[in-house]
Design an enzyme around this catalytic site. Structure first.
Site, mmCIF file in Angstrom:
data_model
loop_
_atom_site.group_PDB
_atom_site.id
_atom_site.type_symbol
_atom_site.label_atom_id
_atom_site.label_comp_id
_atom_site.label_asym_id
_atom_site.label_seq_id
_atom_site.Cartn_x
_atom_site.Cartn_y
_atom_site.Cartn_z
ATOM 1 N N ASP A 20 80.305 -25.086 69.719
ATOM 2 C CA ASP A 20 79.986 -26.230 70.882
ATOM 3 C C ASP A 20 80.366 -27.427 70.008
ATOM 4 O OD1 ASP A 20 77.040 -26.912 72.743
ATOM 5 O OD2 ASP A 20 78.707 -28.392 72.052
ATOM 6 N N ASP A 122 83.304 -28.062 76.274
ATOM 7 C CA ASP A 122 83.511 -28.239 75.040
ATOM 8 C C ASP A 122 82.634 -26.925 74.278
ATOM 9 O OD1 ASP A 122 80.578 -28.708 75.687
ATOM 10 O OD2 ASP A 122 80.214 -30.222 74.110
ATOM 11 N N GLU A 123 82.498 -25.867 74.995
ATOM 12 C CA GLU A 123 82.027 -24.606 74.251
ATOM 13 C C GLU A 123 82.673 -23.371 74.705
ATOM 14 O OE1 GLU A 123 77.979 -23.763 75.917
ATOM 15 O OE2 GLU A 123 78.520 -25.267 77.295
HETATM 16 P P1 TTP Z 1 76.826 -31.119 75.788
HETATM 17 O O1 TTP Z 1 77.340 -30.192 74.898
HETATM 18 O O2 TTP Z 1 75.511 -30.790 76.561
HETATM 19 O O3 TTP Z 1 76.518 -32.337 74.937
HETATM 20 P P2 TTP Z 1 77.151 -33.212 73.892
HETATM 21 O O4 TTP Z 1 78.503 -32.421 73.503
HETATM 22 O O5 TTP Z 1 77.601 -34.815 74.170
HETATM 23 O O6 TTP Z 1 76.144 -33.046 72.883
HETATM 24 P P3 TTP Z 1 75.811 -31.949 71.897
HETATM 25 O O7 TTP Z 1 76.154 -32.390 70.387
HETATM 26 O O8 TTP Z 1 74.205 -32.181 71.824
HETATM 27 O O9 TTP Z 1 76.373 -30.720 72.200
HETATM 28 O O10 TTP Z 1 77.901 -31.688 76.898
HETATM 29 C C1 TTP Z 1 79.334 -31.692 76.689
HETATM 30 C C2 TTP Z 1 79.701 -33.025 77.373
HETATM 31 O O11 TTP Z 1 79.371 -32.905 78.944
HETATM 32 C C3 TTP Z 1 79.177 -34.318 76.953
HETATM 33 O O12 TTP Z 1 79.807 -34.798 75.941
HETATM 34 C C4 TTP Z 1 79.303 -35.351 78.129
HETATM 35 C C5 TTP Z 1 79.126 -34.387 79.362
HETATM 36 N N1 TTP Z 1 77.865 -34.201 79.864
HETATM 37 C C6 TTP Z 1 77.494 -35.355 81.128
HETATM 38 O O13 TTP Z 1 78.328 -35.879 81.366
HETATM 39 N N2 TTP Z 1 76.286 -35.313 81.408
HETATM 40 C C7 TTP Z 1 74.990 -34.613 80.883
HETATM 41 O O14 TTP Z 1 73.945 -34.660 81.406
HETATM 42 C C8 TTP Z 1 75.447 -33.835 79.832
HETATM 43 C C9 TTP Z 1 74.294 -32.897 79.292
HETATM 44 C C10 TTP Z 1 76.776 -33.699 79.450
HETATM 45 CA CA CA Z 2 78.481 -30.226 72.913
#
Ligand code: TTP
Ligand code: CA
Length: 384
Positions: A20, A122-123
């Site tokens: 991730d 992103d995963e």
């Molecule tokens: P995530 O992987 O949930 O979050 P993240 O990558 O920003 O943070 P983390 O380090 O905790 O993994 O989500 C991936 C992308 O999706 C995030 O960068 C932005 C988008 N996103 C939104 O637009 N709205 C949301 O509510 C969430 C959770 C994510």
């Molecule tokens: Ca992420």
């Protein structure tokens, strides 16, 4: 199956990594402009109404320290960051740029493994049973190698969970962030699960948590021990079985290289308030056309249509309709969406001018190649 350990290739115990990318959109912005690294960075979905209206998409860790998280309003984020002396920066979402980064990062990971499944922008999951010889020490080295390669090629950090199955790998990648590797080897599975909070299990949100509490379940341990019949009475067979298996660290789903997103969706922010259903028609029709184009490009059909309304107060309401048979009809999609809108307004006693954003999603998708098209469509058209 060994406890919580599905077997790959008949004999080899599975080892899965979930990768991730950290604070993804905000990290892409830092890579584009390294001068941002020491400042709080907030990526925003602006609604276009006034300079501050909209919600936070994500933020970097400098901003998270002040309580700025995905989903809060930009106004609230600004007030939280007013205490920061680090000169916070607020940027609009640039999805095309993040998609490009995502493609590059995923291609790098894909090239390093046998079996790869992307599950979000992103995963991804990779099966490293063979590469690691099912050895968790070796698996950690592989995870380390992936982290280094991604960083050197893209400047992005990621967090990786390594475990005997996808479920535990996913929980593990999220347990320590950013730039972490968490390995849960087979003998540690039960202790690991018991150390988790209920909401760390994918699929357990605030609503399910509350319903679990009505059954007296407040911990993963209690969920693993409750009588399955009681759980089924509240959640139905499918969800109850998933929840209890998850609490016991059991998941035998393989990494699926043919996985495509299970949903097609799109969401728009209304530039102006709408006051009658006529005003909503062009927005809904354009959303329908957008998702329908993707559906047709993928050569798929849908069974479920969902409509999501996000209101001025950021509350979200949604409704969906599942057809008896698959459909690939744009007319039907447009009709369902209109019916859903009218129903939701009635059921939730909404007035149309409360609506800020509208989204639609198609799910229960199936490939055309996997079905008898003539029979399906004939049966479908006789139902209309
Ligand atoms: P995530 O992987 O949930 O979050 P993240 O990558 O920003 O943070 P983390 O380090 O905790 O993994 O989500 C991936 C992308 O999706 C995030 O960068 C932005 C988008 N996103 C939104 O637009 N709205 C949301 O509510 C969430 C959770 C994510
Ligand atoms: Ca992420």
């Amino acid at each position: 199956m060994l406890f919580g350990t599905p077997i790959t290739e008949n004999i080899r115990p599975r080892v899965i990594s979930h990768i991730d990318l950290d604070y993804f959109y905000a990290q892409c912005e830092e890579v584009r402009n390294p001068g941002l690294k020491n400042r709080p960075v907030v990526v925003c979905v602006y609604s276009g109404r006034d300079s501050d209206s909209g919600v936070v998409s994500t933020s970097n860790y400098n901003a998270r320290h002040f309580g700025v998280t995905s989903g809060i309003s930009i106004k609230l984020a600004k007030s939280k960051l007013s205490r920061s002396e680090l000169d916070p920066v607020f940027l609009p979402v640039d999805l095309d740029y993040y998609r490009l980064f995502s493609t590059v990062a995923m291609e790098i990971i894909k090239a390093m493994c046998d079996t790869f499944e992307q599950v979000g922008i992103d995963e991804c999951y990779i099966d490293i049973s063979r590469a690691s010889d099912s050895n968790f020490m070796k698996s950690r080295e592989i995870a380390n190698h992936i982290q280094n390669k991604l960083l050197s090629r893209t400047n992005l950090t990621c967090s990786i969970g390594v475990a005997p199955n996808k479920l535990i790998a996913k929980i593990a990648s999220n347990i320590r962030k950013p730039n972490a590797i968490t390995v849960v080897s087979t003998p540690d599975v039960m202790a690991f699960m018991r150390s988790c909070k209920l909401e760390e299990i994918p699929g357990i949100g605030p609503k399910k948590r509350t319903r679990l509490e009505t059954l007296g379940i407040r911990s993963v341990n209690e969920l693993s021990e409750i009588d399955l019949f009681r759980l089924k009475e509240v959640f139905g067979y499918k969800i109850a079985s998933y929840l209890q298996n998850a609490a016991n660290g059991i998941d035998d789903s393989p990494v699926n290289p043919n996985h495509q997103n299970k949903q097609i969706g799109n969401i728009v922010t209304l530039k102006h308030d709408i006051t009658n259903t006529e005003d909503a028609i062009p927005v809904l029709m354009s959303l329908c056309t957008h998702v329908y184009d993707i559906l047709i490009r993928r050569e798929q059909s849908y069974r479920t249509v969902s409509l999501i309304l996000i209101l001025h107060n950021l509350k979200q309401v949604s409704a969906s309709r599942t057809l008896k048979l698959l459909s690939a009809s744009l007319d039907k999609l447009q009709h369902i969406v209109m019916v859903l809108l009218v129903d939701m307004i009635r059921v939730h006693s909404l007035s149309l001018n409360e609506i800020r954003r509208i989204g639609i999603a198609l799910s229960d998708l199936a490939d055309h190649s996997g079905q008898n098209k003539i029979t399906q469509y004939f049966a479908e058209s006789t139902k209309v």
